[in-house]
Design a protein around this motif. Structure first.
Motif, short mmCIF file in Angstrom:
data_model
loop_
_atom_site.label_atom_id
_atom_site.label_comp_id
_atom_site.label_asym_id
_atom_site.label_seq_id
_atom_site.Cartn_x
_atom_site.Cartn_y
_atom_site.Cartn_z
N ALA A 91 8.68 1.71 14.85
CA ALA A 91 9.70 1.66 15.90
C ALA A 91 9.75 2.94 16.71
CB ALA A 91 11.07 1.38 15.29
N ASP A 92 9.62 4.07 16.04
CA ASP A 92 9.81 5.34 16.73
C ASP A 92 8.56 5.84 17.46
OD1 ASP A 92 8.62 5.70 14.24
OD2 ASP A 92 9.49 7.69 13.96
N THR A 93 7.37 5.56 16.98
CA THR A 93 6.19 6.13 17.61
C THR A 93 5.27 5.11 18.25
OG1 THR A 93 4.97 6.03 15.53
CG2 THR A 93 6.13 8.09 16.01
N ASN A 94 5.53 3.83 18.02
CA ASN A 94 4.72 2.76 18.59
C ASN A 94 3.26 2.85 18.12
OD1 ASN A 94 5.14 0.41 19.94
ND2 ASN A 94 4.64 1.24 21.95
N VAL A 95 3.03 3.42 16.92
CA VAL A 95 1.71 3.55 16.34
C VAL A 95 1.44 2.32 15.48
CG1 VAL A 95 0.34 4.89 14.69
CG2 VAL A 95 1.79 6.06 16.34
N VAL A 96 0.24 1.79 15.59
CA VAL A 96 -0.13 0.65 14.77
C VAL A 96 -0.51 1.16 13.39
CG1 VAL A 96 -1.74 -1.27 14.49
CG2 VAL A 96 -0.91 -0.66 16.76
N GLN A 97 0.16 0.59 12.37
CA GLN A 97 -0.09 0.99 10.99
C GLN A 97 -0.86 -0.10 10.27
OE1 GLN A 97 3.97 1.53 9.61
NE2 GLN A 97 3.63 3.72 9.54
N ARG A 98 -1.69 0.34 9.38
CA ARG A 98 -2.39 -0.58 8.49
C ARG A 98 -1.37 -1.10 7.48
NH1 ARG A 98 -7.74 1.81 6.52
NH2 ARG A 98 -8.90 -0.12 6.41
N VAL A 99 -1.38 -2.39 7.20
CA VAL A 99 -0.44 -2.97 6.26
C VAL A 99 -1.15 -3.24 4.93
CG1 VAL A 99 1.06 -4.95 5.74
CG2 VAL A 99 0.98 -4.00 8.06
N ASP A 152 -5.27 -4.74 1.10
CA ASP A 152 -5.40 -4.16 2.43
C ASP A 152 -5.64 -5.30 3.42
OD1 ASP A 152 -6.12 -2.89 4.79
OD2 ASP A 152 -7.35 -1.38 3.78
N THR A 153 -4.68 -5.51 4.31
CA THR A 153 -4.80 -6.62 5.26
C THR A 153 -5.83 -6.35 6.36
OG1 THR A 153 -2.95 -5.79 6.58
CG2 THR A 153 -2.44 -7.42 4.86
N ASP A 154 -6.18 -5.08 6.56
CA ASP A 154 -7.20 -4.76 7.57
C ASP A 154 -8.60 -5.15 7.10
OD1 ASP A 154 -5.35 -3.78 9.32
OD2 ASP A 154 -6.24 -1.79 9.51
N THR A 155 -8.87 -4.90 5.81
CA THR A 155 -10.20 -5.18 5.28
C THR A 155 -10.25 -6.49 4.50
OG1 THR A 155 -9.76 -3.94 3.26
CG2 THR A 155 -10.76 -2.72 5.11
N SER A 156 -9.08 -7.10 4.30
CA SER A 156 -8.97 -8.34 3.51
C SER A 156 -9.57 -8.19 2.12
CB SER A 156 -9.63 -9.51 4.24
OG SER A 156 -8.99 -9.74 5.47
N THR A 157 -9.27 -7.03 1.51
CA THR A 157 -9.75 -6.76 0.15
C THR A 157 -8.65 -6.09 -0.66
OG1 THR A 157 -10.59 -4.58 0.81
CG2 THR A 157 -12.17 -6.41 0.87
N TYR A 158 -8.78 -6.20 -1.98
CA TYR A 158 -7.89 -5.45 -2.85
C TYR A 158 -8.40 -4.01 -2.91
CZ TYR A 158 -5.66 -9.75 -4.32
OH TYR A 158 -4.96 -10.91 -4.32
N ILE A 159 -7.46 -3.08 -2.93
CA ILE A 159 -7.84 -1.67 -2.99
C ILE A 159 -7.12 -0.99 -4.14
CG2 ILE A 159 -8.36 -1.54 -0.52
CD1 ILE A 159 -5.69 -0.11 -0.09
N THR A 160 -7.63 0.16 -4.49
CA THR A 160 -7.06 0.94 -5.58
C THR A 160 -6.18 2.05 -5.02
OG1 THR A 160 -8.89 2.53 -5.58
CG2 THR A 160 -9.13 0.56 -6.99
N LEU A 161 -5.45 2.69 -5.91
CA LEU A 161 -4.64 3.84 -5.52
C LEU A 161 -5.53 4.95 -4.98
CD1 LEU A 161 -1.62 3.89 -5.69
CD2 LEU A 161 -1.77 5.10 -7.86
N ALA A 162 -6.72 5.10 -5.53
CA ALA A 162 -7.66 6.11 -5.04
C ALA A 162 -8.05 5.83 -3.59
CB ALA A 162 -8.90 6.15 -5.93
N GLU A 163 -8.18 4.57 -3.24
CA GLU A 163 -8.51 4.23 -1.86
C GLU A 163 -7.33 4.46 -0.93
OE1 GLU A 163 -11.88 0.80 -2.24
OE2 GLU A 163 -9.97 0.41 -3.26
N VAL A 164 -6.13 4.26 -1.43
CA VAL A 164 -4.94 4.57 -0.64
C VAL A 164 -4.90 6.08 -0.40
CG1 VAL A 164 -2.42 4.55 -0.55
CG2 VAL A 164 -3.64 2.57 -1.47
N LYS A 165 -5.26 6.85 -1.42
CA LYS A 165 -5.30 8.31 -1.28
C LYS A 165 -6.29 8.70 -0.16
CE LYS A 165 -6.68 12.55 -3.51
NZ LYS A 165 -7.46 13.13 -4.58
N LEU A 166 -7.41 8.01 -0.09
CA LEU A 166 -8.38 8.29 0.98
C LEU A 166 -7.80 8.01 2.36
CD1 LEU A 166 -11.70 6.91 -0.58
CD2 LEU A 166 -11.01 9.31 -0.28
N LEU A 167 -6.97 6.97 2.47
CA LEU A 167 -6.29 6.70 3.74
C LEU A 167 -5.39 7.88 4.11
CD1 LEU A 167 -5.23 2.95 3.29
CD2 LEU A 167 -7.12 3.85 4.66
#
Length: 177
Positions: A7-15, A26-41
């Motif tokens: 709402a505040d920055t109008n930036v598109v976020q990965r869901v 991860d809805t962008d890649t349509s795959t399950y990801i790990t916490l380590a992959e979230v850390k990479l984000l």
């Protein structure tokens, strides 16, 4: 693919959706990801939000705290027990509201200093380093001259390491570079 605008920055976020079985999707890649992959984000300063699949509740902070907990448990921790105890003491304290802003501003200041250092040291060319060595006494020149290439490499490595560590620290706090 699903994305969400803030709402505040109008930036598109990965869901990223969190399922009851604790899996992250991860809805962008349509795959399950790990916490380590979230850390990479986080490390890549990729904007994202973690939502509970059933309730739609924003779980981003919870996931980030999980990442910090794993990082603190593995490798070399950033926070000592006394620092963590001090942070805990601020919960429920009259100063709790100020603590978050204080930490955020100080971390931002640290990022700014690191960015300035990085920018200034980029201008340090091998020729400038050679001139610096030439201005030193003959004894010091002998000590430094033999290790000139090693010194330049160390300076570059130190610069890269500082950039990496600052990015990691700030990413852990959810602050973009």
């Amino acid at each position: 693919m699903q994305s969400k605008k803030t709402a505040d920055t109008n930036v598109v976020q990965r869901v990223i959706k969190k399922y009851p079985n604790r899996r992250l999707y991860d809805t962008d890649t349509s795959t399950y990801i790990t916490l380590a992959e979230v850390k990479l984000l986080v490390m890549d300063s990729e904007p994202f939000v973690v939502l509970d699949v059933k309730t739609g509740e924003d779980l981003t902070r919870s996931i980030l705290l999980q990442i910090i907990l794993e990082e603190e448990a593995n490798g070399s921790p950033m926070f000592t027990a006394p620092v963590l105890a001090s942070v805990i003491r601020f919960y429920g304290h009259a100063m709790q509201g100020l603590m978050g802003g204080y930490l955020e501003k100080n971390i931002q200041s640290l990022m700014d200093v690191q960015a300035k250092f990085t920018e200034q040291s980029k201008g340090l060319t091998p020729e400038m380093w050679t001139q610096f060595v030439a201005m030193q006494s003959p004894v010091l020149q002998g000590l430094m001259g033999g290790n000139l290439d090693q010194s330049k490499n160390m300076l570059t490595q130190m610069q890269e390491q500082m950039e990496k560590q600052t990015g990691q620290m700030l990413g852990a706090f959810g602050i973009k570079r």
